[in-house]
Scaffold this motif. Structure first.
Motif, short mmCIF file in Angstrom:
data_model
loop_
_atom_site.label_atom_id
_atom_site.label_comp_id
_atom_site.label_asym_id
_atom_site.label_seq_id
_atom_site.Cartn_x
_atom_site.Cartn_y
_atom_site.Cartn_z
N SER A 164 42.30 40.27 43.12
CA SER A 164 42.60 39.26 42.77
C SER A 164 42.45 39.48 40.59
N ALA A 165 43.82 39.47 40.35
CA ALA A 165 43.68 39.89 38.47
C ALA A 165 43.02 39.13 38.17
N GLN A 166 42.11 38.21 38.82
CA GLN A 166 41.48 37.04 37.93
C GLN A 166 40.82 37.34 38.39
N ASP A 167 39.96 38.16 39.37
CA ASP A 167 38.73 38.46 39.73
C ASP A 167 38.06 39.61 38.48
N LEU A 168 38.98 40.14 37.82
CA LEU A 168 38.68 41.61 37.10
C LEU A 168 38.91 41.20 36.42
N ARG A 169 39.20 39.90 35.21
CA ARG A 169 39.22 38.88 34.38
C ARG A 169 38.02 39.69 33.38
N SER A 170 37.06 40.37 34.05
CA SER A 170 36.11 40.75 32.54
C SER A 170 35.43 41.72 33.74
N TRP A 171 34.94 43.57 32.36
CA TRP A 171 34.60 44.50 32.99
C TRP A 171 33.04 43.76 34.34
N GLY A 172 32.50 42.90 34.12
CA GLY A 172 31.52 42.70 34.85
C GLY A 172 31.52 41.97 36.51
N CYS A 173 33.38 42.92 36.61
CA CYS A 173 33.10 42.37 38.08
C CYS A 173 32.97 43.90 38.85
N LEU A 174 32.56 44.54 38.01
CA LEU A 174 31.88 45.90 38.57
C LEU A 174 30.40 45.65 38.99
N TRP A 175 29.89 44.70 38.23
CA TRP A 175 27.89 44.42 38.69
C TRP A 175 28.29 43.53 40.02
N ASP A 176 29.33 43.03 40.64
CA ASP A 176 29.15 41.92 40.77
C ASP A 176 28.94 42.73 42.30
N LYS A 177 28.49 41.97 43.44
CA LYS A 177 27.75 42.02 44.53
C LYS A 177 28.62 42.10 45.73
#
Length: 447
Positions: A164-177
């Motif tokens: 979801s767009a909410q999951d991608l609010r931060s670039w940190g999503c790229l590091w999410d396992k």
């Protein structure tokens, strides 16, 4: 600049045209030849032929076009700087334009034409201001040497079924396992460098102790170390570093997330919709890169007159719109007819595009892949030329990607290795047994 979407039928036709026009008779006057050096798939079908008619109408002269393409900024620059190639007009990205200005490799673009308005005035003031940031101190404004052609952003293309767009609010999503093995990254060291620094200093951005522009253009040893650290931590999640296949993987649902460019994102969203895949595009709250490709006239050009006419022609609103439709990116021209053509009546969201089109565009239904909201643009900036730090940044990029094998690929390689080893061991064991059996038989015969 970025890799452009593929239009293979048009590309095949263009290749044929290039074969027909890539050479010219040495007896032919260069005043009747225009040598264009552009990215592949970056101009509308029939535009070159229409320019020839326009030029004839304006000057009474025939013009033949020698059209060549490149796919790497630095290769283009080397041909001009080292090889003194006599291209009349080329289309580099903003950081190469900056480098060319510092090296004195560009000629001013003429803005006075025989019977034609100066369509270059249609470039959005916002875009002109960004280009002028490249100005060499003591010289004319950079916009006298470069006219922006297309522009866009770097952000996240995502599959709404899984993210979801909410999951991608931060670039940190790229590091999410949770997304390990489902992420594709654009093979762009500049975008990756800027993104990693923005995420590393996210708290500094929140309290305004650092700005997006200052961070993405910070090449200090500490920043370089930080970038390398964060990108290496990101590697296990990355399924691949892609130059052009990311958008197709996303349309097929084979990846959930792709750090990519807005033009590729728009192409993927449209293509995916046709096969029932719902994709979206967003720019995380830390901010991102805004890039610009522009037309320039190299100092070794033999026909700067025709080059200026060519640039002016491409700034004509109807031609700008045709080029947009062909390559999926966004023209720098802020004409009302372009805004009207880009209205998405099916959207239930509005954006504030007044920074680009003016006050009448405060509440318009435009795609955020093409015209980000004013609030989004406010947290984006241009990545400048790395200068003498380019080699250091490329070394970091090489180390980051050097052993970039995602876990699935590593497991597959290990399984193949184990299988081959087992097969070899079995072969040797069977060979040993056969040899042992033969020796036993020979001993029995000699008894």
């Amino acid at each position: 600049m970025k890799q452009k979407m593929k239009r293979w039928s048009w590309w095949a036709l263009l290749c044929m045209c290039c074969l027909l026009t890539s050479c010219y008779n040495t007896d032919e006057s260069r005043e009747n030849v225009l040598k264009v050096y552009n990215w592949a798939d970056y101009i509308g079908e029939g535009v070159l032929e229409d320019f020839q008619k326009y030029y004839k109408e304006q000057t009474g002269e025939d013009i033949r076009i020698v059209y060549q393409t490149f796919d790497i900024n630095e290769i283009m620059l080397t041909k001009i700087e080292k090889g003194h190639e006599d291209f009349d007009v080329v289309c580099p990205s903003e950081y190469i334009i900056e480098r060319m200005l510092h090296k004195g490799l560009l000629l001013p673009i003429d803005t006075v034409f025989a019977h034609s308005p100066n369509y270059m005035k249609g470039v959005a003031p916002y875009i002109r201001q960004q280009i002028d940031k490249l100005t060499v101190p003591g010289d004319q404004p950079a916009s006298r040497y470069a006219v922006c052609y297309m522009w866009g952003t770097a952000g996240l293309l995502y599959n709404k079924k899984y993210v979801s767009a909410q999951d991608l609010r931060s670039w940190g999503c790229l590091w999410d396992k949770r997304y390990a093995g489902k992420i594709l990254m654009k093979d762009s060291y500049r975008d990756a460098y800027g993104m990693a620094l923005l995420y590393a200093h996210r708290e500094d951005l929140k309290d305004s102790t650092r700005s997006v522009a200052s961070l993405m253009n910070d090449y200090s040893p500490a920043s370089m170390d930080s970038v390398e650290k964060y990108l290496k931590l990101l590697k296990p999640n990355v399924a691949g570093w892609e130059a052009d296949f990311g958008k197709e993987m996303m349309t097929k649902g084979k990846a959930w997330m792709n750090m990519t460019w807005s033009g590729d994102a728009q192409w993927a969203i449209e293509e995916a919709a046709e096969v029932g895949v719902d994709l979206g595009y967003t720019i995380p709250e830390e901010g991102s890169n805004v890039w610009y490709d522009g037309w320039v006239i190299p100092k070794y050009a033999k026909n700067p007159k025709a080059a200026s006419y060519f640039i002016n022609f491409l700034c004509r609103p109807d031609i700008a719109l045709r080029n947009m439709e062909e390559n999926g990116y966004v023209s720098s021209i802020a004409a009302p007819e372009i805004m009207e053509a880009c209205i998405d009546s099916t959207s239930n969201k509005e954006v504030d595009a007044s920074y680009f089109f003016g006050s009448e565009a405060r509440h318009v239904k435009l795609r955020n892949t093409q015209y980000p909201d004013k609030s989004v643009i406010a947290r984006c900036a241009m990545i400048r030329d790395f200068g003498d730090k380019t080699v250091d940044v490329l070394e970091i990029w090489s180390r980051v990607k050097g052993d970039n094998l995602n876990s699935g690929l590593v497991i597959l390689i290990l399984l193949v290795f184990v299988g081959l080893s087992a097969w070899q061991i079995r072969r040797r064991w069977l060979r040993y047994k056969r040899s042992h059996y033969k020796r036993s038989r020979r001993k029995l015969r000699h008894k």
